[in-house]
Write an enzyme that holds these catalytic residues in place. Structure first.
Site, PDB file in Angstrom:
ATOM      1  CG  HIS A 466      15.150  -8.062   8.400  1.00 41.27           C
ATOM      2  ND1 HIS A 466      14.359  -6.964   8.190  1.00 41.27           N
ATOM      3  CD2 HIS A 466      15.683  -8.379   7.190  1.00 41.27           C
ATOM      4  CE1 HIS A 466      14.400  -6.634   6.909  1.00 41.27           C
ATOM      5  NE2 HIS A 466      15.207  -7.466   6.282  1.00 41.27           N
ATOM      6  CD  GLU A 467      18.243 -10.887   6.146  1.00 44.41           C
ATOM      7  OE1 GLU A 467      17.688 -11.416   5.166  1.00 44.41           O
ATOM      8  OE2 GLU A 467      18.550  -9.673   6.161  1.00 44.41           O
ATOM      9  CG  HIS A 470      13.708 -11.392   3.647  1.00 45.80           C
ATOM     10  ND1 HIS A 470      12.865 -10.593   2.917  1.00 45.80           N
ATOM     11  CD2 HIS A 470      14.660 -10.562   4.142  1.00 45.80           C
ATOM     12  CE1 HIS A 470      13.288  -9.333   2.962  1.00 45.80           C
ATOM     13  NE2 HIS A 470      14.382  -9.287   3.709  1.00 45.80           N
ATOM     14  CG  HIS A 473       7.558 -13.347   1.561  1.00 44.29           C
ATOM     15  ND1 HIS A 473       7.965 -12.158   1.017  1.00 44.29           N
ATOM     16  CD2 HIS A 473       6.297 -13.525   1.115  1.00 44.29           C
ATOM     17  CE1 HIS A 473       6.982 -11.650   0.283  1.00 44.29           C
ATOM     18  NE2 HIS A 473       5.963 -12.462   0.332  1.00 44.29           N
TER      19      HIS A 473
END
Ligand SMILES: [Zn+2]
Length: 678
Positions: A466-467, A470, A473
């Site tokens: 998940h992290e 980011h 991104h």
């Protein structure tokens, strides 16, 4: 005083020279950085030239570089590697920074110039045509200044500034109280038999945590959320209850770390500020600048999910109570769920841990998926240093060998690191400045004893993916202006790319690549693979309910008018009635965060915005379906997602970017199916 922040870093990728930074450098650098930006903005605002895009908007974007350098480093450390001195300094500079930002945002001369540029966009005389990103810069800057109060009269602005400064101090206090109370409430265990059920890795981590504080025995430190990862395996019911009661009591014990009055004051000031700006409540101000646009739209989605989620959670509790033979309470839930998981899937989650060695998960899972999808390579750079020796630095390159950026990973829990997991940029990608991204991921994995491997639980594997979503991104960003780079998007959109990245955790070819026994190298046995993939949908009544309860609590606090906020005197009473009114007060399922330790909403920048996780999960579930239909883990699917979505950042309206990527608007069906809410 000269500081390491005075000039742009000369290290590769402008990585900050962390090892040269001393405590005494921050304050002078903050002061100089604010003074520099004040002068830069004054030159723009007081200019007698006709306002143009270049001399106003671009000039504003270019301002404040020194302040950006010191802020990125300071706030990276104050979250991940803090000290009491750093906390004191944060409390000291936070109101100064808030006042500094307000002085810029509320400058009428600047606001008028931007309004002029905005109204003459289509009859420009100052050269080349503006790009879509340029136009969005004008629009977003104007909207943000308007919502911040730039259109208010002098008296209004004065009150607004005072409110912002007080809020800045209060949120810092909230965060500090929470950190200290969480540290104080770590559960101390002196008899080893109480730890029955805990595996050796967890035990040695607990022993290490005790030793770090000079204590005998074992110390169970608390994560940020209500539950605890070890509640699933601890067989001692009293200890489970002690852990959860400690967690639930955070910030409401009547000691010097009590957050109740702090949060009530925060809520009242936010409501007052909203009314000053002409809105009925704080949630209305926040959503006006989000993709949701109104609190009613948020409520529409959340409340449509409540009845099915609450009913599913009730059913799940009945099943779990049957399994353990007594009425399951909140502290029993995870434990009973593990037994049930073992019965249904022939595997409990502790059986998975030996297959989740952290370094293998990172290289052969997380990095592997990014290579297959986006053509990225990761090389550890031992010659480059983070802010702590535990931080690892990786250079990221494209398939053509071009530099992409740096990825820093800070995996372990330590005193002074706040709870939870997150990503933050240290250098933002920007064509304007010619910078490539440097991003950090922080997790809170318990550190194993020296010489032992770091074995992750499934939840931590998911958090890492998940992290890293980011981080991608931030790394794949290709925008002109730093304010649009990577994760600088609407808050209710920002969780979407990170959630999408979680899909690769159990993607068969990725799982087979990373999930190998840490001692034997054997692949994950088929029955465990089955348990992992079939467990999607499992326990979703609980997960959805604890999440919705927190999201609705956040909305409830921030949908109060100023008068109603002033009338609330008891945090406990308000919580109870808000949850009951929303239909989400489910026995044995407390909110994932209760108000007094709800850092997202009272100090973390997710105020009236915690709904964003499920709001963006609608896009996530819809995108997972798209990947499944379009080649899955493939370079071509990854390329489309990277170019039309990740790379765009906030340079385009996010829902427009989504349409461009998906070929249509998102549909809610995939989310309902995933969470068993149909
Ligand atoms: Zn996230």
């Amino acid at each position: 005083m000269a500081t390491p922040f005075d000039e742009p870093s000369t290290l590769p990728y402008a990585l900050p020279p962390f090892r040269e930074v001393r405590l005494e450098h921050y304050r002078p650098a903050f002061d100089a950085g604010m003074a520099e930006q004040r002068a830069e903005v004054e030159a723009i605002a007081a200019s007698d030239e006709t306002p143009t895009f270049e001399n106003t908007l671009v000039a504003l974007e270019r301002s404040g570089q020194l302040l950006a350098r010191v802020s990125h480093v300071f706030f990276t450390l104050s979250s991940a590697d803090s000290t009491p001195e750093l906390h004191d300094l944060e409390a000291e500079v936070s109101p100064l920074l808030a006042a500094h930002r307000d002085a810029i945002t509320l400058d009428s001369r600047l606001y008028d110039r931007i309004a002029t540029v905005r109204s003459t966009l289509d009859e420009r005389t100052d050269g080349a045509a503006l790009s879509d990103e340029d136009r969005r810069l004008v629009e977003r800057t104007y909207t943000e200044m308007t919502l911040a109060g730039a259109g208010l009269d002098d008296a209004g602005k004065e009150r607004l500034t005072a409110i912002n400064q007080e809020l800045s101090t209060l949120t810092t206090t909230f965060e500090r109280n929470l950190l200290e109370d969480t540290n104080d409430l770590a559960v101390h265990v002196t008899a080893e038999d109480e730890l029955a059920g805990l595996d050796d890795g967890a035990k040695s981590a607990a022993a290490g945590a005790a030793a770090d504080r000079g204590l005998d025995g074992w110390l169970i430190t608390l994560p940020l959320y209500t539950g605890h990862p070890w509640l699933a395996s601890l067989t001692n019911r009293d200890l489970r209850e002690r852990i959860m009661r400690a967690s639930l009591s955070r910030g409401r014990r009547g000691n010097e770390h009590d957050n109740r009055e702090v949060l009530l004051r925060i809520v009242r000031l936010r409501a007052e500020r909203a009314e000053l700006l002409g809105f009925p409540n704080h949630a209305a101000v926040v959503t006006a600048d989000e993709t949701a646009k109104t609190p009613e739209a948020v409520d529409g989605l959340l409340s449509s999910l409540v009845p099915a989620a609450a009913a599913n959670a009730d059913d799940e509790r009945a099943v779990r109570s049957r399994v353990v033979g007594f009425d399951v309470e909140a502290w029993d839930w995870a434990f009973a769920t593990e037994i049930l998981r073992g019965e249904q899937f022939a595997a409990d989650s502790s059986a998975l841990r030996p297959y989740f060695e952290a370094d293998r998960v990172l290289h052969d899972g997380v990095f592997h998926a990014a290579a297959e999808l986006y053509g990225l390579s990761f090389t550890e750079r031992d010659d480059l240093h983070g802010y702590n020796d535990e931080v690892r630095v990786f250079e990221v390159t494209s398939e053509d060998g071009e530099p992409v950026g740096l990825y820093l990973l800070d995996l372990y829990t330590r005193d002074g690191k706040r709870g939870g997991a997150w990503m933050n940029p240290v250098v933002e990608q920007s064509a304007l400045f010619g910078t490539l991204p440097v991003v950090v991921n922080n997790l809170n994995v318990a550190k194993p004893a020296a010489g032992s491997p770091t074995l992750l639980i499934q939840d931590e594997v998911e958090t890492l993916f998940h992290e890293f979503g980011h981080a991608l991104h931030g790394l794949i960003a290709r925008t002109t202006y730093p304010r649009f780079s990577g994760t600088n998007v609407e808050r209710d959109f920002v969780e979407f790319p990170s959630q999408v990245n979680e899909m690769w955790v159990s993607w068969p070819s990725v799982l087979a690549n990373y999930a190998k026994h840490h001692e034997t190298g054997e692949p994950l046995p088929p029955e465990l693979v089955l348990g992992l993939s079939d467990s999607a949908g499992f326990n979703e009544g609980f997960s959805t309910t604890e999440y919705l309860a927190a999201a609705l609590l956040d909305q409830a606090w921030h949908r109060l008018s100023a008068a109603d906020a002033a009338a609330v005197t008891s945090v406990e009473d308000f919580e109870r009635s808000a949850l009951e009114a929303a239909g989400i007060a489910v026995q044995a399922v407390p909110p994932r965060y209760s108000s007094t330790y709800f850092a997202h909403t009272f100090s973390g920048g997710y105020d009236a915005g915690y709904y964003g996780y499920i709001w963006s999960e609608v896009l996530d579930a819809d995108t997972v379906e798209w990947f499944r239909d379009n080649g899955g883990l493939s370079r071509s699917a990854g390329a489309r997602f990277a170019s039309r979505l990740l790379g765009v950042g906030g340079a385009k309206d996010p829902l427009e970017a989504y349409r461009d990527f998906r070929g249509r608007d998102a549909e809610v069906g995939p989310l309902l199916r995933r969470r068993g809410l149909e």
